[in-house]
Design a protein around this motif. Sequence first.
Motif: not given
Length: 593
Positions: A271-286
């Motif tokens: 979780v700690l490694e994956e979440f910072p690299s995920l992209e918010d589907p609505k805004t494209g932001r982290p």
Amino acid sequence: MERQGRIVAINGPVVRARGLAGFAMREMVEVGPLRLLGEVIRQEGDEAILQVFEDTQGLLPGEPVVGLGEPLSVTLGPGLVGAILDGIGRPLGALMKKSGPFLGRGGGLEQLDEDRNWEIFPQVTKGDIVTAGTLLATVKETPLVEHRLLLPPDMEGEVLEVLPQGFHDGRASLLRLRDGFGRERVLPLMQRWPVRRARPVRQRLLPEEPLLTGQRVIDGYFPIARGGVAAIPGGFGTGKTVTQHQLAKWSDAQLVVYIGCGERGNEMTQVLEEFPSLEDPKTGRPLMERTILIANTSNMPVAAREASIYTGLTIAEYFRDMGYDVALMADSTSRWAEALREISGRLEEIPAEEGFPAYLPSRLAEFYERAGRVTTMGGERGSVTLIGAVSPPGGDFTEPVTRHTKRFIRCFWALERDLASARHYPAISWMNSYSEYAAEVRPWFESHIDPRWGSVQDEVRRLLSEDERVQQVIQLVGEDVLPDEQRLVALVASIIKIGFLQQGAFGPDAFCPPAKTFAIMELIVHFYRRARDLVAKDVPLRLIREAKEVEALYRLREISVADLASFEEIRLKLESRLERIGTERLAVGRDRR
């Protein structure tokens, strides 16, 4: 004057101390020379029982216990969003800088960085009358979250001085006011709130709006409302953690609080490694720009695991009061209950079922009742949606935590081992799961997605329920002896299970908007109704099953979200093929006559 007692006995995280007659129940204390953080959980005259949130190894009888004068509390203010905290709200990043990769103990570390500067935009001026929940100032905490600083519930009065616009650190005083008794009070930028006390609201609202998760089996079959409560029970390897990850990534909550409560360290590391690299589907932001992570793994102190649930809840309520829709994921409540059991055993309390304390149901009730969609003290509308994973030993849903949890939730997503073994994910059982929110959120889907949502959903439910009976007959006598009407039900149910209910956690199908969810459901139901009419006219099911257009129904989930128009193309091809089958069969019938 410092209030101080002395340790007389140590039993793991449970410490007995003497000289604490003047301490309050649930008061925070610092234990020993390392100042380990704990709280009073029982008082017996001059003696008190403490639970310590850190490793007590090395503590000795006779060492001091100092009262802090407040219950276990969390610091609330700018800097929470994107943070990774431990079970009692301390930032893990700061802990690592202080003590290295192995967490140190004690030291009274601040929960939020008070040296960091924030740009404050005041929303009130001198002379304004403010009441509980009044918006005082805003801070652009991340590009996705505006932090709204509100007047606490226990304050009101006339503004005498307000922090000017500009950059200020966390030690600044946000406001000075005069209350109704003529007393002057100062409000700091960073506020404290007891984690075990629910934040007050003006009114609780009905759960009429769905929390859209992007998961078809949930949105289309077992929906959850904003402010609702749900449980995800399942044995080892059935996909509880992955399902919660999906909900955290793709739900349309404005803020996500993810609590890793007693889970294995490798899962929390993912979780700690994956979440910072995920992209918010609505805004494209982290995605971390609207996420707060609380990590309390199975190798961390057990008392902090018990507190981590309340820490996350309090943070979620804090952002709810700003008018945000917050989703809280607790993984897992079983590990939290095991922490209760361990502490209860060390207190020598009489155990109830399977060693759990007799107050387990009331603690679960206290947890889940803090969810809800509300009108806040400031007049905004916000919600906290609670989704708790349950890890029953051996997948036994009759064990105490699962059984008592079902009393307090309205949405039950039961994970089935047979589905997981068959690589059917999410492994949510369509027969053993339920959602009591389905009828309440149906008007929203019918007004925002399609007026036929409810009727199509009912038909899908009916087909899967009827298929359960058909499958029992097939297991006894085989499919060949069944009439075509029942074989058609089995065929369509297979399409629903593979083409609709299955959804990968990775790739383009990981997120499915409700428009696509409805398009898949409606096209499958349309096929069933047309095929049923043909079968009623003595058209052999074999002719329908062999059509390549029918095979395409199994792959509807592969259609891109950006290409929903292709559903109409598939419908036209399917309609044309079924019409041709019916016409040819009718011609054959006339020739025979």
